[in-house]
Write a protein that holds these residues in place. Structure first.
Motif, PDB file in Angstrom:
ATOM      1  N   LEU A  94       0.830  -1.208   0.000  1.00 43.51           N
ATOM      2  CA  LEU A  94       0.000   0.000   0.000  1.00 43.51           C
ATOM      3  C   LEU A  94       0.867   1.261   0.000  1.00 43.51           C
ATOM      4  O   LEU A  94       0.537   2.262  -0.668  1.00 43.51           O
ATOM      5  CB  LEU A  94      -0.928  -0.004   1.214  1.00 43.51           C
ATOM      6  N   SER A  95       1.957   1.230   0.739  1.00 44.89           N
ATOM      7  CA  SER A  95       2.860   2.382   0.785  1.00 44.89           C
ATOM      8  C   SER A  95       3.492   2.619  -0.584  1.00 44.89           C
ATOM      9  O   SER A  95       3.643   3.755  -1.029  1.00 44.89           O
ATOM     10  CB  SER A  95       3.950   2.162   1.835  1.00 44.89           C
ATOM     11  N   GLU A  96       3.862   1.519  -1.248  1.00 44.23           N
ATOM     12  CA  GLU A  96       4.433   1.615  -2.590  1.00 44.23           C
ATOM     13  C   GLU A  96       3.428   2.197  -3.577  1.00 44.23           C
ATOM     14  O   GLU A  96       3.786   2.912  -4.517  1.00 44.23           O
ATOM     15  CB  GLU A  96       4.892   0.231  -3.054  1.00 44.23           C
ATOM     16  N   ALA A  97       2.146   1.918  -3.332  1.00 39.82           N
ATOM     17  CA  ALA A  97       1.071   2.426  -4.209  1.00 39.82           C
ATOM     18  C   ALA A  97       0.715   3.881  -3.887  1.00 39.82           C
ATOM     19  O   ALA A  97      -0.094   4.495  -4.587  1.00 39.82           O
ATOM     20  CB  ALA A  97      -0.160   1.544  -4.073  1.00 39.82           C
ATOM     21  N   GLY A  98       1.294   4.426  -2.820  1.00 36.43           N
ATOM     22  CA  GLY A  98       1.035   5.810  -2.449  1.00 36.43           C
ATOM     23  C   GLY A  98      -0.229   6.023  -1.648  1.00 36.43           C
ATOM     24  O   GLY A  98      -0.699   7.158  -1.494  1.00 36.43           O
ATOM     25  N   LEU A  99      -0.794   4.941  -1.103  1.00 41.56           N
ATOM     26  CA  LEU A  99      -2.024   5.045  -0.312  1.00 41.56           C
ATOM     27  C   LEU A  99      -1.680   5.370   1.144  1.00 41.56           C
ATOM     28  O   LEU A  99      -0.704   4.848   1.692  1.00 41.56           O
ATOM     29  CB  LEU A  99      -2.810   3.739  -0.375  1.00 41.56           C
ATOM     30  N   LYS A 100      -2.494   6.233   1.748  1.00 36.89           N
ATOM     31  CA  LYS A 100      -2.266   6.627   3.127  1.00 36.89           C
ATOM     32  C   LYS A 100      -2.962   5.661   4.084  1.00 36.89           C
ATOM     33  O   LYS A 100      -4.142   5.347   3.913  1.00 36.89           O
ATOM     34  CB  LYS A 100      -2.767   8.048   3.364  1.00 36.89           C
ATOM     35  N   ILE A 101      -2.199   5.205   5.087  1.00 33.86           N
ATOM     36  CA  ILE A 101      -2.718   4.277   6.094  1.00 33.86           C
ATOM     37  C   ILE A 101      -2.737   5.005   7.445  1.00 33.86           C
ATOM     38  O   ILE A 101      -1.718   5.552   7.852  1.00 33.86           O
ATOM     39  CB  ILE A 101      -1.827   3.025   6.202  1.00 33.86           C
ATOM     40  N   PRO A 102      -3.853   5.090   8.121  1.00 34.22           N
ATOM     41  CA  PRO A 102      -5.155   4.442   7.872  1.00 34.22           C
ATOM     42  C   PRO A 102      -6.166   5.367   7.186  1.00 34.22           C
ATOM     43  O   PRO A 102      -7.336   5.009   7.063  1.00 34.22           O
ATOM     44  CB  PRO A 102      -5.618   4.116   9.285  1.00 34.22           C
TER      45      PRO A 102
END
Length: 358
Positions: free
Chosen positions: A286-294
């Protein structure tokens, strides 16, 4: 020259007539019983109320004459050998170079070791694999090398369980299904997973994806059952399309989430993983995809491995209590070894570890 030959002859004669000692001859020379000598040499002087004075006399005499008891004979004649076997399933650590480098395994062994040492026990290891012959394990019992066995893994083969029961072998399992009849130690996997899912629902999550463990792993099945029941209680719909069996494997979980995102199919707002290793892989993808968690998508795991606190964001999970399970497993096995009637399975209550990922 003559004197040297005489001395050499005397040494040879002394060697030839050097007395061979046994329990009986030692007892006769010390004016005590054979059983008293046996108790002292087997470390049972205190429990058999042998006086410290007599214990010292026997030990000093044996040291003086160089007497060493036959270890194999001791084992065969003693009800206990004060040694247990530990059987580790290799399948539990596919992400690691060795089961010993896997967090839960190393902590479980540490717990067993501490409890065994406190009770005066030693332990031996073997790895279990699908190709392993049952004779390799049953030889431990037949040769009286161990008093009992602790198994940690997904499941004990059915024919092994039957033989263990028939031969009345002392055995305890960690993380195995208690309905199979082998005494075992577990944590409250179902309750923890249920509460963790309730926590996510309370935070407003409605679109769930589940990454499952091995279909033969009792903890994994209990975690999924708790997850599904919590969704049902919260009236949250769940499609089997949102389920993937990643078999507790970090790389497999990471690759799956990457592929799902690349194909535009990642529409969920939370991913629940059956263990922390898979959750770490998911966070990486998810981090590689640029998505923010959470903020865009939450991630939670299970086990509370050390890495949970140090990754970004820190991982919400629940504790598997591996060290405590190891200690409890030895305690349960020891109760069985010494003849405790109706030993009860142990279920340790775990707690949620709420952090930043969900």
């Amino acid at each position: 020259m003559i004197k040297k030959l005489a001395r050499a002859k005397l040494v040879v004669m002394e060697t030839k007539i050097k007395k061979k000692y046994s329990l009986a001859t030692i007892a006769a020379e010390l004016g005590t019983s054979k059983s008293a000598v046996s108790f002292v040499l087997n470390g049972a002087a205190r429990s058999r109320r042998i006086s410290p004075k007599l214990e010292k006399r026997i030990k000093d005499f044996c040291q003086k004459v160089g007497y060493r008891p036959n270890i194999h004979a001791q084992r065969m004649n003693s009800p206990y050998v004060k040694n247990i076997g530990i059987l580790i399933d290799k399948a539990i650590a596919k992400d690691e170079v060795s089961p010993f480098s896997e967090y839960n395994t190393s902590r479980i062994i540490g717990g067993i070791a501490e409890a065994a040492d406190a009770a005066g026990y030693r332990f031996s290891f073997q790895f279990h694999s699908e190709t392993m012959k049952k004779e390799d394990i049953f030889e431990w019992f037949k040769n009286k090398e161990i008093d009992g066995l602790i198994y940690y893994g997904f499941r004990i083969p059915e024919d092994w369980r039957r033989l263990f029961k028939e031969e009345k072998c002392n055995i305890v399992g960690i993380s195995i299904d208690p309905t199979h009849g082998t005494p075992c130690v577990n944590v409250t996997n179902y309750d923890a997973s249920f509460k963790l899912t309730e926590h996510l629902i309370e935070r407003g999550h409605k679109k769930f994806f589940y990454l499952a463990g091995s279909p033969v792993a009792y903890p994994g099945n209990e975690r999924y059952r708790g997850f599904r029941d919590a969704l049902q209680k919260g009236n949250i719909e769940f499609s089997t399309d949102n389920f993937f069996q990643a078999n507790f494997n970090r790389e497999k979980a990471e690759d799956f989430i990457k592929e799902r995102w690349m194909h535009g199919k990642l529409e969920e707002d939370v991913i629940v993983c059956a263990n922390d290793n898979m959750a770490v892989g998911v966070i990486s993808a998810l981090s590689e995809a640029g998505l923010k968690i959470p903020e865009q998508i939450a991630v939670v795991g299970a086990d509370n491995i050390n890495l949970c606190r140090f990754i970004t964001p820190s991982l919400t999970t629940f504790d598997y209590l591996p060290f405590e399970q190891g200690k409890a497993a030895f305690s349960l096995l020891h109760d069985i070894i010494i003849g405790c009637q109706n030993p009860k399975n142990v279920v340790l209550k775990t707690t949620l570890c709420l952090r930043n990922s969900g």
